[in-house]
Design a protein around this motif. Structure first.
Motif, PDB file in Angstrom:
ATOM      1  N   GLN A 154     -75.903  71.990   3.082  1.00 24.28           N
ATOM      2  CA  GLN A 154     -76.435  72.300   1.765  1.00 24.28           C
ATOM      3  C   GLN A 154     -76.926  71.035   1.067  1.00 24.28           C
ATOM      4  N   GLU A 155     -76.150  69.968   1.214  1.00 27.46           N
ATOM      5  CA  GLU A 155     -76.537  68.696   0.601  1.00 27.46           C
ATOM      6  C   GLU A 155     -77.866  68.200   1.174  1.00 27.46           C
ATOM      7  N   LEU A 156     -77.979  68.246   2.503  1.00 33.49           N
ATOM      8  CA  LEU A 156     -79.211  67.808   3.142  1.00 33.49           C
ATOM      9  C   LEU A 156     -80.387  68.714   2.781  1.00 33.49           C
ATOM     10  N   THR A 157     -80.128  70.021   2.691  1.00 28.91           N
ATOM     11  CA  THR A 157     -81.182  70.966   2.346  1.00 28.91           C
ATOM     12  C   THR A 157     -81.727  70.703   0.950  1.00 28.91           C
ATOM     13  N   MET A 158     -80.825  70.489  -0.019  1.00 30.91           N
ATOM     14  CA  MET A 158     -81.253  70.210  -1.383  1.00 30.91           C
ATOM     15  C   MET A 158     -82.043  68.906  -1.453  1.00 30.91           C
ATOM     16  N   LYS A 159     -81.603  67.905  -0.717  1.00 28.00           N
ATOM     17  CA  LYS A 159     -82.307  66.624  -0.705  1.00 28.00           C
ATOM     18  C   LYS A 159     -83.704  66.783  -0.133  1.00 28.00           C
ATOM     19  N   MET A 160     -83.815  67.532   0.974  1.00 25.85           N
ATOM     20  CA  MET A 160     -85.117  67.765   1.592  1.00 25.85           C
ATOM     21  C   MET A 160     -86.032  68.552   0.656  1.00 25.85           C
ATOM     22  N   GLU A 161     -85.473  69.542  -0.046  1.00 30.94           N
ATOM     23  CA  GLU A 161     -86.282  70.338  -0.969  1.00 30.94           C
ATOM     24  C   GLU A 161     -86.835  69.477  -2.096  1.00 30.94           C
ATOM     25  N   ARG A 162     -85.989  68.571  -2.618  1.00 33.27           N
ATOM     26  CA  ARG A 162     -86.455  67.689  -3.691  1.00 33.27           C
ATOM     27  C   ARG A 162     -87.571  66.771  -3.196  1.00 33.27           C
ATOM     28  N   GLU A 163     -87.395  66.215  -1.990  1.00 31.29           N
ATOM     29  CA  GLU A 163     -88.415  65.326  -1.444  1.00 31.29           C
ATOM     30  C   GLU A 163     -89.718  66.068  -1.185  1.00 31.29           C
ATOM     31  N   ILE A 164     -89.617  67.277  -0.639  1.00 31.70           N
ATOM     32  CA  ILE A 164     -90.814  68.078  -0.369  1.00 31.70           C
ATOM     33  C   ILE A 164     -91.531  68.424  -1.667  1.00 31.70           C
ATOM     34  N   GLN A 165     -90.774  68.816  -2.701  1.00 33.97           N
ATOM     35  CA  GLN A 165     -91.376  69.166  -3.982  1.00 33.97           C
ATOM     36  C   GLN A 165     -92.110  67.970  -4.586  1.00 33.97           C
ATOM     37  N   ALA A 166     -91.493  66.786  -4.511  1.00 33.77           N
ATOM     38  CA  ALA A 166     -92.121  65.578  -5.054  1.00 33.77           C
ATOM     39  C   ALA A 166     -93.419  65.260  -4.316  1.00 33.77           C
ATOM     40  N   LYS A 167     -93.405  65.408  -2.975  1.00 33.96           N
ATOM     41  CA  LYS A 167     -94.602  65.128  -2.200  1.00 33.96           C
ATOM     42  C   LYS A 167     -95.707  66.144  -2.487  1.00 33.96           C
ATOM     43  N   LEU A 170     -97.264  65.307  -5.872  1.00 31.94           N
ATOM     44  CA  LEU A 170     -98.131  64.132  -5.745  1.00 31.94           C
ATOM     45  C   LEU A 170     -99.439  64.486  -5.055  1.00 31.94           C
ATOM     46  N   ALA A 171     -99.364  65.320  -4.020  1.00 29.30           N
ATOM     47  CA  ALA A 171    -100.577  65.729  -3.313  1.00 29.30           C
ATOM     48  C   ALA A 171    -101.495  66.539  -4.222  1.00 29.30           C
ATOM     49  N   VAL A 172    -100.925  67.411  -5.037  1.00 25.70           N
ATOM     50  CA  VAL A 172    -101.724  68.225  -5.960  1.00 25.70           C
ATOM     51  C   VAL A 172    -102.416  67.343  -6.986  1.00 25.70           C
ATOM     52  N   MET A 173    -101.693  66.376  -7.529  1.00 24.34           N
ATOM     53  CA  MET A 173    -102.292  65.462  -8.512  1.00 24.34           C
ATOM     54  C   MET A 173    -103.438  64.672  -7.897  1.00 24.34           C
TER      55      MET A 173
END
Length: 224
Positions: A154-167, A170-173
């Protein structure tokens, strides 16, 4: 000799026959283990149909195993823990163990006694209780490991989700900025409007600018 006869007579018939059965049986059907501490029935079907009737008045493997249980024999679990360790050639093997039933130690058979109903039940219950305690401990350990792994996942999943959302943000901007014209800078605006006349601030200024425009227009006509 009398002592030997007395010892032999003290050995239950069932144990005598079982010992002789293993000693003379085809090793492809039943044999001692390599260390001689146990015996293994390699082909229970053939053992029941061809071997058991030679010594007993039945041909049921389950009845033979039940009699062994009455004399304190334990069935040893030999199934592999991992699927990749599964060996089809030994999948049907059934191994039995009694600390007094060993290859080359016929003399120990006299020490094996058939359990009484009460004593056998108590011994069986005690063995089952120990096995249950061991299994509970193993299950508890495995459950704790599963919980730890789930928490880590769960910890790794949440971390990956945050990183994916940030990327993604950034790509949309970057995409939006590449499609829209860049706003002019203040310096470019100043250069663009430097040659244009300023707006009049009074009526006199407006009249003066009109006159200048008329003279300019007249000079253009004369030149043409």
């Amino acid at each position: 000799d009398d002592n030997c006869n007395n010892n032999s007579s003290a050995i239950p018939i069932f144990l005598k026959k079982t010992y002789r059965m293993i000693e003379t049986c085809d090793v492809e059907i039943c044999s001692w283990t390599d260390d001689g501490e146990m015996f293994v029935v390699k082909n229970p079907e053939l053992f029941a149909s061809d071997i058991i009737p030679q010594y007993f008045d039945h041909n049921k493997f389950s009845s033979f195993a039940r009699q062994l249980n009455f004399y304190g024999f334990r069935k040893i679990q030999t199934k592999p823990i991992r699927n990749e360790d599964f060996d089809k050639s030994t999948a049907k093997h059934v191994t039995f163990y009694n600390e007094k039933f060993k290859r080359g130690r016929y003399d120990l058979l006299k020490d094996i006694q058939r359990s009484t109903r009460g004593g056998g039940a108590q011994a069986s219950l005690a063995d089952q209780a120990r096995e249950m305690d061991t299994m509970r401990s193993t299950v508890s350990t495995l459950e704790q490991r599963v919980q730890d792994l789930e928490a880590r996942w769960q910890e790794l999943t949440m971390k990956m989700e945050r990183e994916i959302q940030a990327k993604v943000e950034l790509a949309v901007m970057d995409l939006l900025s590449s499609r829209q014209p860049h706003p002019p800078s203040s310096s470019s605006l100043q250069a663009q409007y430097m040659g244009m006349p300023s707006l009049p601030t009074s009526i006199g200024d407006a009249a003066l600018q009109i006159q200048r425009a008329e003279r300019s227009f007249g000079s253009i006509e004369c030149s043409s």
